[in-house]
Design a protein around this motif. Structure first.
Motif, PDB file in Angstrom:
ATOM      1  N   GLY A 114      65.044  16.046   6.168  1.00 16.66           N
ATOM      2  CA  GLY A 114      63.939  15.314   5.550  1.00 16.66           C
ATOM      3  C   GLY A 114      63.415  15.993   4.302  1.00 16.66           C
ATOM      4  N   ILE A 115      63.350  17.316   4.319  1.00 16.22           N
ATOM      5  CA  ILE A 115      62.888  18.060   3.136  1.00 16.22           C
ATOM      6  C   ILE A 115      63.856  17.863   1.972  1.00 16.22           C
ATOM      7  CG2 ILE A 115      62.472  20.373   2.220  1.00 16.22           C
ATOM      8  CD1 ILE A 115      61.417  21.151   4.973  1.00 16.22           C
ATOM      9  N   LEU A 116      65.154  17.903   2.245  1.00 11.17           N
ATOM     10  CA  LEU A 116      66.140  17.693   1.182  1.00 11.17           C
ATOM     11  C   LEU A 116      66.050  16.279   0.611  1.00 11.17           C
ATOM     12  CD1 LEU A 116      69.294  19.533   2.570  1.00 11.17           C
ATOM     13  CD2 LEU A 116      67.700  20.308   0.812  1.00 11.17           C
ATOM     14  N   CYS A 117      65.772  15.293   1.451  1.00  7.66           N
ATOM     15  CA  CYS A 117      65.608  13.928   0.939  1.00  7.66           C
ATOM     16  C   CYS A 117      64.362  13.813   0.069  1.00  7.66           C
ATOM     17  CB  CYS A 117      65.540  12.949   2.104  1.00  7.66           C
ATOM     18  SG  CYS A 117      67.121  12.706   2.950  1.00  7.66           S
ATOM     19  N   ILE A 118      63.298  14.509   0.437  1.00 11.03           N
ATOM     20  CA  ILE A 118      62.094  14.514  -0.409  1.00 11.03           C
ATOM     21  C   ILE A 118      62.398  15.152  -1.759  1.00 11.03           C
ATOM     22  CG2 ILE A 118      59.769  15.468  -0.625  1.00 11.03           C
ATOM     23  CD1 ILE A 118      59.479  15.184   2.387  1.00 11.03           C
ATOM     24  N   VAL A 119      63.141  16.260  -1.738  1.00  9.41           N
ATOM     25  CA  VAL A 119      63.514  16.925  -3.002  1.00  9.41           C
ATOM     26  C   VAL A 119      64.380  16.000  -3.859  1.00  9.41           C
ATOM     27  CG1 VAL A 119      64.797  18.863  -3.970  1.00  9.41           C
ATOM     28  CG2 VAL A 119      63.300  19.216  -2.010  1.00  9.41           C
ATOM     29  N   ALA A 120      65.310  15.284  -3.232  1.00  8.79           N
ATOM     30  CA  ALA A 120      66.154  14.353  -3.979  1.00  8.79           C
ATOM     31  C   ALA A 120      65.322  13.236  -4.604  1.00  8.79           C
ATOM     32  CB  ALA A 120      67.225  13.763  -3.064  1.00  8.79           C
ATOM     33  N   GLY A 121      64.327  12.739  -3.867  1.00 11.15           N
ATOM     34  CA  GLY A 121      63.454  11.706  -4.429  1.00 11.15           C
ATOM     35  C   GLY A 121      62.656  12.198  -5.621  1.00 11.15           C
ATOM     36  N   VAL A 122      62.159  13.426  -5.545  1.00  8.56           N
ATOM     37  CA  VAL A 122      61.394  13.986  -6.671  1.00  8.56           C
ATOM     38  C   VAL A 122      62.293  14.211  -7.881  1.00  8.56           C
ATOM     39  CG1 VAL A 122      60.057  15.989  -7.427  1.00  8.56           C
ATOM     40  CG2 VAL A 122      59.679  15.031  -5.159  1.00  8.56           C
ATOM     41  N   ILE A 123      63.513  14.720  -7.655  1.00  4.33           N
ATOM     42  CA  ILE A 123      64.440  14.956  -8.765  1.00  4.33           C
ATOM     43  C   ILE A 123      64.832  13.643  -9.437  1.00  4.33           C
ATOM     44  CG2 ILE A 123      66.757  15.775  -9.334  1.00  4.33           C
ATOM     45  CD1 ILE A 123      66.440  17.915  -7.231  1.00  4.33           C
ATOM     46  N   CYS A 124      65.004  12.585  -8.650  1.00  3.54           N
ATOM     47  CA  CYS A 124      65.326  11.280  -9.246  1.00  3.54           C
ATOM     48  C   CYS A 124      64.133  10.692  -9.990  1.00  3.54           C
ATOM     49  CB  CYS A 124      65.793  10.325  -8.151  1.00  3.54           C
ATOM     50  SG  CYS A 124      66.174   8.663  -8.724  1.00  3.54           S
ATOM     51  N   LEU A 125      62.936  10.997  -9.530  1.00  7.75           N
ATOM     52  CA  LEU A 125      61.746  10.435 -10.165  1.00  7.75           C
ATOM     53  C   LEU A 125      61.489  11.032 -11.550  1.00  7.75           C
ATOM     54  CD1 LEU A 125      59.422   8.448  -9.514  1.00  7.75           C
ATOM     55  CD2 LEU A 125      58.118  10.408  -8.673  1.00  7.75           C
ATOM     56  N   ILE A 126      61.904  12.269 -11.762  1.00  5.34           N
ATOM     57  CA  ILE A 126      61.636  12.932 -13.046  1.00  5.34           C
ATOM     58  C   ILE A 126      62.353  12.238 -14.206  1.00  5.34           C
ATOM     59  CG2 ILE A 126      61.979  15.082 -14.337  1.00  5.34           C
ATOM     60  CD1 ILE A 126      61.506  16.588 -11.712  1.00  5.34           C
ATOM     61  N   PRO A 127      63.670  12.030 -14.191  1.00  6.96           N
ATOM     62  CA  PRO A 127      64.309  11.382 -15.344  1.00  6.96           C
ATOM     63  C   PRO A 127      63.907   9.925 -15.517  1.00  6.96           C
ATOM     64  CG  PRO A 127      65.882  11.604 -13.563  1.00  6.96           C
ATOM     65  CD  PRO A 127      64.679  12.368 -13.158  1.00  6.96           C
ATOM     66  N   VAL A 128      63.605   9.238 -14.413  1.00 10.06           N
ATOM     67  CA  VAL A 128      63.198   7.836 -14.524  1.00 10.06           C
ATOM     68  C   VAL A 128      61.863   7.727 -15.262  1.00 10.06           C
ATOM     69  CG1 VAL A 128      62.483   5.836 -13.185  1.00 10.06           C
ATOM     70  CG2 VAL A 128      64.512   7.095 -12.508  1.00 10.06           C
ATOM     71  N   GLY A 161      62.160   2.624  -7.127  1.00 10.87           N
ATOM     72  CA  GLY A 161      62.242   2.196  -5.737  1.00 10.87           C
ATOM     73  C   GLY A 161      63.026   3.169  -4.862  1.00 10.87           C
ATOM     74  N   ALA A 162      64.137   3.703  -5.385  1.00 13.44           N
ATOM     75  CA  ALA A 162      64.927   4.666  -4.618  1.00 13.44           C
ATOM     76  C   ALA A 162      64.142   5.942  -4.348  1.00 13.44           C
ATOM     77  CB  ALA A 162      66.219   4.987  -5.362  1.00 13.44           C
ATOM     78  N   SER A 163      63.400   6.415  -5.342  1.00 16.33           N
ATOM     79  CA  SER A 163      62.579   7.615  -5.133  1.00 16.33           C
ATOM     80  C   SER A 163      61.512   7.371  -4.077  1.00 16.33           C
ATOM     81  CB  SER A 163      61.938   8.037  -6.454  1.00 16.33           C
ATOM     82  OG  SER A 163      62.918   8.323  -7.426  1.00 16.33           O
ATOM     83  N   GLY A 164      60.890   6.200  -4.119  1.00 20.02           N
ATOM     84  CA  GLY A 164      59.880   5.883  -3.116  1.00 20.02           C
ATOM     85  C   GLY A 164      60.452   5.829  -1.712  1.00 20.02           C
ATOM     86  N   PHE A 165      61.628   5.241  -1.547  1.00 19.16           N
ATOM     87  CA  PHE A 165      62.246   5.166  -0.223  1.00 19.16           C
ATOM     88  C   PHE A 165      62.616   6.553   0.285  1.00 19.16           C
ATOM     89  CE2 PHE A 165      63.035   0.599  -1.071  1.00 19.16           C
ATOM     90  CZ  PHE A 165      62.619   0.092   0.153  1.00 19.16           C
ATOM     91  N   LEU A 166      63.146   7.404  -0.594  1.00 23.47           N
ATOM     92  CA  LEU A 166      63.515   8.753  -0.161  1.00 23.47           C
ATOM     93  C   LEU A 166      62.286   9.572   0.216  1.00 23.47           C
ATOM     94  CD1 LEU A 166      66.353   9.698  -2.677  1.00 23.47           C
ATOM     95  CD2 LEU A 166      66.579   9.328  -0.224  1.00 23.47           C
ATOM     96  N   LEU A 167      61.241   9.478  -0.577  1.00 23.86           N
ATOM     97  CA  LEU A 167      60.024  10.217  -0.252  1.00 23.86           C
ATOM     98  C   LEU A 167      59.412   9.727   1.052  1.00 23.86           C
ATOM     99  CD1 LEU A 167      58.370  10.424  -3.803  1.00 23.86           C
ATOM    100  CD2 LEU A 167      59.467  12.263  -2.535  1.00 23.86           C
ATOM    101  N   PHE A 168      59.348   8.416   1.215  1.00 26.57           N
ATOM    102  CA  PHE A 168      58.759   7.848   2.425  1.00 26.57           C
ATOM    103  C   PHE A 168      59.578   8.208   3.661  1.00 26.57           C
ATOM    104  CE2 PHE A 168      57.939   4.236   5.343  1.00 26.57           C
ATOM    105  CZ  PHE A 168      56.579   4.419   5.507  1.00 26.57           C
TER     106      PHE A 168
END
Length: 239
Positions: A114-128, A161-168
Motif C-alpha cells: 500500500g505504501i508503494l502504491c501511494i508513492v506511485a500515485g504521488v510520483i504520477c501526480l507531479i508531472p501531470v 484519476g489514476a493518481s487518485g485511485f492509487l492514493l485512495f
C-alpha cells in the motif's frame, strides 16, 4: 487481496504514459474545410486532418520536448515500476496466497504494498500537475501564436484519476491491515518460560535467597509444658 482501486490506478498510469494526448490543439484555418488537430505526447506527436487521416511521428530526440514532458517521461515510467511492485506485494501478502504463513507477516507485506502504491500515485501526480500548469500558462501568454496554443489533453485527466485511485487504494490498504502481533500464548493457560535473569555479559545472577526468621536447631521444645493424661478406673474415660 489486490484492491480494485490499485488496478484501475495502475492501468490509468499506463494509459496516461502511452497515449499522445498530453497537449491538444484544435483550430480552423481561413477555409472551414481545412481543420486539423495536433496531439503532443511523451513518445510521439500526431496530427489529425478534418478528413479523418492521422499522421504520427515518434519523438526521436528527448531534447525537443519541453522540460515538463522530459520530466514526465521519467516520472511516469518510475511510477509504473513502483506501482507494479506494490501490486505484486499486495498479491503475495493476500489471503489467497500461500507464500506467507504468519498473519503478522502478511499484514506487513500488504502495508508495504500500500505504501508503494501511494508513492506511485504521488510520483504520477507531479508531472501531470506540472504539465497542466505549463500548458495553462502558455495558453494565457500573449507571446504565444494563436495557432500554437495548446489545451489540456485526455492524458492529464487520466493521470489525475489514476493518481487518485492509487492514493485512495493505498490508504485503504494501509489502514485496514494493521500488523497483528502474538501478544498472548497460543494455548490458554500456557505462558512462555522466562529464563533466569542475567546481568552483564559473563556474569550470572542467581536467584535471591532469604534468611529464615527463626533458626531451627533440630529439637522442638514447647513453650508451655502439658501434664500427662490420667486415666479413671472406668475403661475409655479420662479424668
Amino acid at each position: 487481496m489486490v484492491s480494485i482501486h490499485m488496478v484501475i490506478g495502475f492501468v490509468g498510469i499506463c494509459v496516461c504514459c502511452g497515449i499522445p494526448m498530453w497537449r491538444v490543439t484544435s483550430y480552423i484555418g481561413a477555409n472551414i474545410v481545412t481543420g486539423q488537430m495536433v496531439w503532443d505526447g511523451l513518445w510521439m506527436n500526431c496530427v489529425m486532418q478534418s478528413t479523418g487521416q492521422m499522421q504520427c511521428k515518434v519523438q526521436d530526440s528527448i531534447m525537443r520536448l519541453t522540460q515538463d514532458l522530459q520530466a514526465a517521461r521519467a516520472l511516469t515510467v518510475i511510477a509504473i515500476v513502483i506501482g507494479f511492485i506494490g501490486m505484486l506485494l499486495t498479491f503475495v501478502g493476500g489471503q489467497c496466497s500461500s507464500c506467507l504463513k504468519k498473519e503478522s507477516s502478511m499484514a506487513k507485506v500488504l502495508i508495504l504494498g500500500g505504501i508503494l502504491c501511494i508513492v506511485a500515485g504521488v510520483i504520477c501526480l507531479i508531472p501531470v500537475c506540472w504539465s497542466s500548469a505549463y500548458t495553462i500558462s502558455d495558453f494565457q501568454s500573449v507571446l504565444t501564436i494563436e495557432t500554437q496554443k495548446r489545451e489540456l489533453g485526455a492524458s492529464i485527466y487520466i493521470g489525475w484519476g489514476a493518481s487518485g485511485f492509487l492514493l485512495f487504494g493505498g490508504i485503504i490498504l494501509c489502514t485496514s491491515c494493521p500488523p497483528s502481533e502474538d501478544m498472548y500464548p497460543k494455548y490458554p493457560g500456557m505462558y512462555p518460560y522466562q529464563g533466569p535473569m542475567y546481568g552483564p555479559p559473563g556474569s550470572y545472577l542467581p536467584a535471591k535467597t532469604y534468611a529464615p526468621s527463626a533458626v531451627y536447631t533440630g529439637a522442638y521444645v514447647p513453650n508451655k509444658p502439658y501434664p500427662p493424661p490420667t486415666y479413671s478406673p472406668v475403661p475409655g474415660q479420662y479424668l
